[in-house]
Design an enzyme around this catalytic site. Structure first.
Site, PDB file in Angstrom:
ATOM      1  N   LYS A 164       0.742  -1.112  -0.002  1.00 25.96           N
ATOM      2  CA  LYS A 164      -0.014  -0.034   0.027  1.00 25.96           C
ATOM      3  C   LYS A 164       0.785   1.377   0.168  1.00 25.96           C
ATOM      4  O   LYS A 164       0.461   2.391  -0.500  1.00 25.96           O
ATOM      5  CB  LYS A 164      -1.079   0.112   1.294  1.00 25.96           C
ATOM      6  CG  LYS A 164      -1.728   1.312   1.462  1.00 25.96           C
ATOM      7  CD  LYS A 164      -2.640   1.714   0.138  1.00 25.96           C
ATOM      8  CE  LYS A 164      -3.898   2.409   0.598  1.00 25.96           C
ATOM      9  NZ  LYS A 164      -3.524   3.718   1.151  1.00 25.96           N
ATOM     10  N   GLU A 171       0.823   6.848  -6.835  1.00 23.81           N
ATOM     11  CA  GLU A 171      -0.342   7.725  -6.586  1.00 23.81           C
ATOM     12  C   GLU A 171       0.087   9.199  -6.562  1.00 23.81           C
ATOM     13  O   GLU A 171      -0.364  10.130  -7.175  1.00 23.81           O
ATOM     14  CB  GLU A 171      -1.299   7.349  -5.333  1.00 23.81           C
ATOM     15  CG  GLU A 171      -2.326   8.518  -5.103  1.00 23.81           C
ATOM     16  CD  GLU A 171      -3.222   8.186  -3.605  1.00 23.81           C
ATOM     17  OE1 GLU A 171      -2.714   8.943  -2.688  1.00 23.81           O
ATOM     18  OE2 GLU A 171      -3.387   7.090  -3.421  1.00 23.81           O
ATOM     19  N   TYR A 172       1.045   9.557  -5.463  1.00 20.17           N
ATOM     20  CA  TYR A 172       1.670  10.799  -5.615  1.00 20.17           C
ATOM     21  C   TYR A 172       2.430  11.181  -6.995  1.00 20.17           C
ATOM     22  O   TYR A 172       1.864  12.358  -7.493  1.00 20.17           O
ATOM     23  CB  TYR A 172       2.995  10.960  -4.691  1.00 20.17           C
ATOM     24  CG  TYR A 172       2.756  11.015  -3.217  1.00 20.17           C
ATOM     25  CD1 TYR A 172       1.730  10.372  -2.449  1.00 20.17           C
ATOM     26  CD2 TYR A 172       3.434  11.890  -2.349  1.00 20.17           C
ATOM     27  CE1 TYR A 172       1.857  10.444  -1.032  1.00 20.17           C
ATOM     28  CE2 TYR A 172       3.391  12.071  -1.084  1.00 20.17           C
ATOM     29  CZ  TYR A 172       2.489  11.425  -0.333  1.00 20.17           C
ATOM     30  OH  TYR A 172       2.154  11.535   0.808  1.00 20.17           O
TER      31      TYR A 172
END
Length: 296
Positions: A164, A171-172
């Site tokens: 995760k 995602e960043y």
């Protein structure tokens, strides 16, 4: 299946509802009594049949440690604690060892889905012993999205939260790329409808994604993001991803640059961070700061 759930905030509360919709019995506890089904962790544990499973959804660090310390004294050998918060994977190893001394199982679950998880399901990345994980499969199946994807037993204890963490690092970088492209489009004189340019990318392009859909949602609400201050916090996983990359000599230039861009947002009202802030609010319900708010 019965399960206890500690922490009924934005994600935990929706997870309780999704589990109940799937027919599971959930006993929830929260420090806010208006959300809770029981008044204490003692009562939560007493309401569950053995072997018990208790899912912890509280902030990483001290709050998670406090709950696990309490559960360690209340649960019995054969019971299981699942940490579904954003804990660091090294904390998982510590928690597993502490609970194992009492005969209590431990599973770490990286959970992605934000405020949309109730409707769409939660992507789950799980770490722990196979037998323990298999016993919890009905719960994981209820929480995951419909279809064949969205769940993985990633490996031993710590693997769920490590996976995760890397997910959040990616995602960043993805959010930063959208934000940079948005700022450049806004800057030039020739493009006079940036929102519709973003919308046009939603079909038939290689950069279409759920994040792009959320960017369009944000632009529909505020076409130039003028209501937002260009500030975006980091919740820890980006830093941990970069630290793990250094420890393992793995180059992560895009993820590292996106983390540093968030640091830069604390110095100036960054246009790119308006988009990052808007995206974080759209997918996770994270707080945003209004334009004109003074620097911290």
């Amino acid at each position: 299946m019965q399960i206890g759930l500690v922490g009924l905030g934005k994600m935990g509360g929706n997870m309780r509802e999704r589990l109940r919709n799937a027919g599971h019995t959930v006993v929830g506890y929260d420090t806010n009594p208006e959300r809770a089904d029981v008044d204490s962790l003692v009562e939560l544990v007493d309401r569950l049949d053995r072997p018990r499973a208790v899912w912890v959804m509280v902030p990483a660090g001290g709050a998670t440690q406090h709950v696990i310390d309490q559960l360690a004294t209340l649960l019995k050998p054969g019971d299981t604690v699942i940490d579904g918060g954003n804990s660091r994977w090294t904390d998982d190893e510590k928690h597993a060892e502490e609970l194992a001394r009492r005969g209590i199982n431990f599973v770490d679950a990286g959970v992605s889905g934000g405020v949309w998880g109730l409707k769409n399901g939660y992507a789950l990345m799980v770490g722990g012993e196979k037998e323990t994980v298999d016993d919890l499969k009905p719960v994981f199946d209820a929480l995951k999205p419909d279809g064949p994807y969205g769940y993985v037993h990633a490996g031993r204890v710590g693997a769920g939260h490590f996976s995760k963490m890397v997910h959040n690092g990616i995602e960043y970088a993805m959010m930063q790329a959208y934000a940079e492209g948005w700022e450049l489009l806004e800057k030039v004189d020739s493009v006079d409808n940036v929102r519709e340019v973003f919308r046009s990318w939603q079909e038939g392009t290689v950069i279409r994604s759920w994040l792009l859909d959320l960017a369009v949602n944000a632009l529909d609400e505020d076409s130039h993001l003028e209501k937002l201050r260009g500030y975006a916090d980091d919740s820890g996983e980006g830093r941990w991803t970069v630290e793990a990359a250094i420890d393992n000599a793995v180059p992560l230039p895009a993820i590292t640059a996106s983390l540093f861009a968030r640091f830069a947002s604390r110095q100036d009202d960054s246009p790119q961070m308006k988009m990052v802030a808007a995206l974080r609010n759209q997918f996770g319900g994270h707080a945003v700061e209004s334009a004109g708010k003074a620097e911290k």
